[in-house]
Design an enzyme around this catalytic site. Structure first.
Site, short mmCIF file in Angstrom:
data_model
loop_
_atom_site.label_atom_id
_atom_site.label_comp_id
_atom_site.label_asym_id
_atom_site.label_seq_id
_atom_site.Cartn_x
_atom_site.Cartn_y
_atom_site.Cartn_z
N CYS A 144 -3.52 6.75 13.25
CA CYS A 144 -2.80 7.41 14.33
C CYS A 144 -1.47 6.75 14.65
O CYS A 144 -0.64 7.34 15.32
CB CYS A 144 -3.66 7.47 15.58
SG CYS A 144 -4.38 9.09 15.80
N ASN A 167 0.07 -8.92 4.12
CA ASN A 167 0.86 -8.69 5.33
C ASN A 167 0.05 -8.16 6.49
O ASN A 167 0.47 -8.27 7.63
CB ASN A 167 2.01 -7.72 5.00
CG ASN A 167 1.53 -6.44 4.34
OD1 ASN A 167 0.80 -6.49 3.34
ND2 ASN A 167 1.89 -5.31 4.89
#
Lengths: 263, 371
Positions: free
Chosen positions: B305, B131
């Site tokens: 992040c 994916n």
């Protein structure tokens, strides 16, 4: 709140960062915090006059949007302040000035204040100029190669002590432990036949001829300075290595197919 | 699917006329989805609430039913997070899990899979394609290995569906996970293909819907939408994937040749036609994402992040990338409505974004860019 849901002010400082750059000359100190492994690295440069006032301040940052924005913001807050006043600036002050940060990003703003405080500390201790970065916080590596676990167990099963099997490395992820010019010449040959060549050394830079250092920079070789091989592991053949980062005093795993440890 | 929200809201299990309408719609969708993956019979399709539930039913359902045969399950290092977490759960239930490493391009290392096969291995679960990086796995080779040893083979096909042909019979697949929203269908529907003769315990117990394997009144509107999405995507095969592949290669070639120290993650050719995944030395992916977002481009990143966990992508680390390289990665996926003009506009702005962020970064080595 989504991690990239930034305030207008954060986006403004990210898109138009203030005081980007470096400083040189007298009365300049620099503070570096963070670690690229964690995704953030910040350098803050300060120039302080005879009255102890920060007259100029610059930054360079590797990190997410809020890391850039907080660096930019702290340069604005600190500029013109005395170093004692600047030591009072906290991570919350920076976040407040930016109209808040997503909760998971508070560690980034923490860094900006830390970097400034580190720069001030270095200034007070008389460590001036960017050459002091490495030694300001971290011990220099000894250069001694400690014993790596798993070398004997995987000898001939992914671990190589010589440079004989070049063709067998095609397409593999190879890590080469630096051992003089010959090891780097071999790594450069490897880079022609496989996309992933990593060279590691316990030193800050490769201890080889300047022309070879240049060739490594031009190539796609990934250089791991200040690193030691702790352990080689896998199934019947090598799958992973454990690397010790001397700079951070930290261990991490790396998936590889072959390890070259010249003897 | 709209009438099934507004008018035909019969319960497919009921015997009255509205119930018949619903059950006919349900069975039609089942046939469509079966055809989509070339299942031998429509009844091999079990509708679920989505891919996560299908993965749960496949792994937990199969492992629990067959635990007397053995307690060892194999997955790959780069499975979707749902498979990793289900595997962790199975471990707590007394199963042993082995993970197969992948090579630098993201392909499962077959010799390493062979090494991990044991007498008590009952199930192998490997995704059809990844994916994140889009690498397509050698499904036939893996299923040959599984069949040789009498091991069941589950395939998570969510990333691959609609982009590469899926054939459960030719592929030798025992269990296969599908989702509706990954082929432009509505959210809230998914399916698990369970080959005839493969035994699975239900994980949701109740009134016995879906052959007793997934109790609960079916979400007819979503399932009808799923069936329709499968029909639409079949009509667009193979033209749409080959259109995307051309755009993808155009994008990859341009980025690698125009931006220094830019690299492609994943396999150069065996990758999903809609997937391009890059990394750029010295800069962090979330900052690229935010910068592009302000310029109107939507992309993804493997940077910690941008995630909930603040961990770098396990897939990128499994390729042999360092954490800072994983942080510097950027995923660009193309869709049904992506045009060449949009790619050109993206290529126009990306180099500027990369060099701006590099000029901000203390890691940037300008001399390397010049050399």
């Amino acid at each position: 709140m989504k991690s990239t849901n930034y305030s207008k002010k954060v986006l403004d400082h990210f898109n138009n960062p203030r005081n980007v750059g470096t400083l040189e000359g007298d009365n300049v100190a620099v503070g570096r915090v963070g670690n690229p492994v964690c995704g953030d690295l910040m350098d803050i440069y300060i120039k302080v006059n005879d009255e102890g006032k920060i007259v100029d301040i610059k930054f360079k940052t590797f990190g997410c949007g809020s890391a850039v924005a907080t660096s930019s913001m702290i340069t604005e807050i600190a500029k013109g302040k005395s170093i004692e006043e600047a030591l009072q600036i906290s991570r919350n002050d920076v976040a407040d000035e930016l109209d808040g940060l997503p909760p998971v990003k508070m560690h980034c703003s923490n860094l900006a204040a830390d970097a400034l405080h580190e720069a001030i500390k270095n200034f007070k201790e008389g460590k001036k100029g960017p050459t002091e970065i490495g030694s300001a916080r971290y011990a220099c590596p000894s250069g001694e190669i400690s014993e790596t676990k798993g070398v004997d167990a995987y000898l001939g099963k992914g671990v190589h002590e010589g440079y004989e099997d070049l063709e067998g490395m095609r397409g593999k992820r190879v890590i080469v432990v630096e051992y003089g010019n010959e090891s780097i010449e071999y790594a450069l040959e490897l880079a022609k036949i496989t996309g992933r060549v990593i060279v590691m050394t316990p030193l800050k830079e490769l201890a080889v001829d300047e022309s070879l250092q240049k060739a490594v920079r031009r190539s796609d070789i990934k250089l791991l300075p200040q690193s030691e091989l702790v352990e080689i592991s896998g199934g019947k053949t090598v799958e992973k290595v454990l690397i010790h980062d001397l700079d951070e005093d930290d261990n991490y795993e790396l998936f590889v197919d072959a390890v070259v440890i010249p003897r | 699917m709209k009438p099934y929200f507004l008018e035909d809201f019969g319960n497919p299990s009921s015997l009255h006329e509205p119930g018949d309408v619903a059950s006919r719609a349900l069975e039609k969708a089942r046939r469509d989805v079966a055809r989509f993956i070339n299942a031998g019979e429509a009844k091999e399709i079990i509708f679920t609430s989505g891919a996560t539930e299908s993965n749960n039913l496949a792994l937990i359902g199969y492992a629990m039913r067959n635990r007397k045969k053995g307690r060892h399950v194999i997955i790959s290092e780069i499975e979707h997070i749902s498979i990793h977490n289900i595997a962790k759960y199975l471990q707590k239930q007394g199963f042993e899990i082995s993970k197969v490493p992948v090579d630098y391009t993201g392909k499962v290392r077959l010799e390493k899979l062979q090494e991990r096969l044991r007498e008590d291995t009952i199930l192998i679960s490997i995704q059809h394609a990844n994916n994140e990086i889009g690498t397509i796995q050698p499904i036939r080779e893996i299923s040959n290995m599984a069949q040789e040893h009498g091991i069941a083979f589950h395939v998570d096909a969510v990333a691959a569906e609609g982009l590469v042909p899926i054939d459960v019979q030719a592929g030798g697949i025992d269990l296969l996970t599908l989702s509706s929203n990954d082929i432009y269908g509505p959210r809230g529907a998914g399916a698990l293909y369970i080959k005839q003769g493969v035994r699975v315990n239900p994980i949701i117990i109740g009134g016995g819907q879906e052959r007793g394997l997934r109790s609960g009144t079916e979400d007819i509107a979503s399932i009808v939408g799923f069936g329709k999405a499968a029909r639409v995507i079949m009509e667009r095969m193979p033209e749409e994937p080959s259109r995307l592949e051309k755009l993808r290669d155009y994008l990859i070639d341009n980025i690698l040749s125009h931006i220094p120290k830019a690299y492609l993650n994943g396999h150069p050719t065996d990758r999903l036609p809609n997937n391009a995944h890059f990394r750029f030395d010295w800069i962090e992916g979330e900052s690229i994402l935010v910068n592009l977002k302000t310029l109107g481009v939507a992309v993804s990143t493997g940077s910690a992040c941008s995630s909930k966990t603040l961990q770098a992508s396990h897939t990128l680390i499994s390729l042999g990338l360092l954490h800072e390289e994983a942080h510097g990665s950027l995923e660009v996926t193309l869709g049904r409505w992506t045009t060449r003009e949009e790619i050109d506009a993206f290529l126009e702005i990306l180099p500027g974004v990369i060099s701006r962020l590099r000029s901000l970064s203390p890691l940037t080595k300008m001399e390397e860019l010049k050399e």
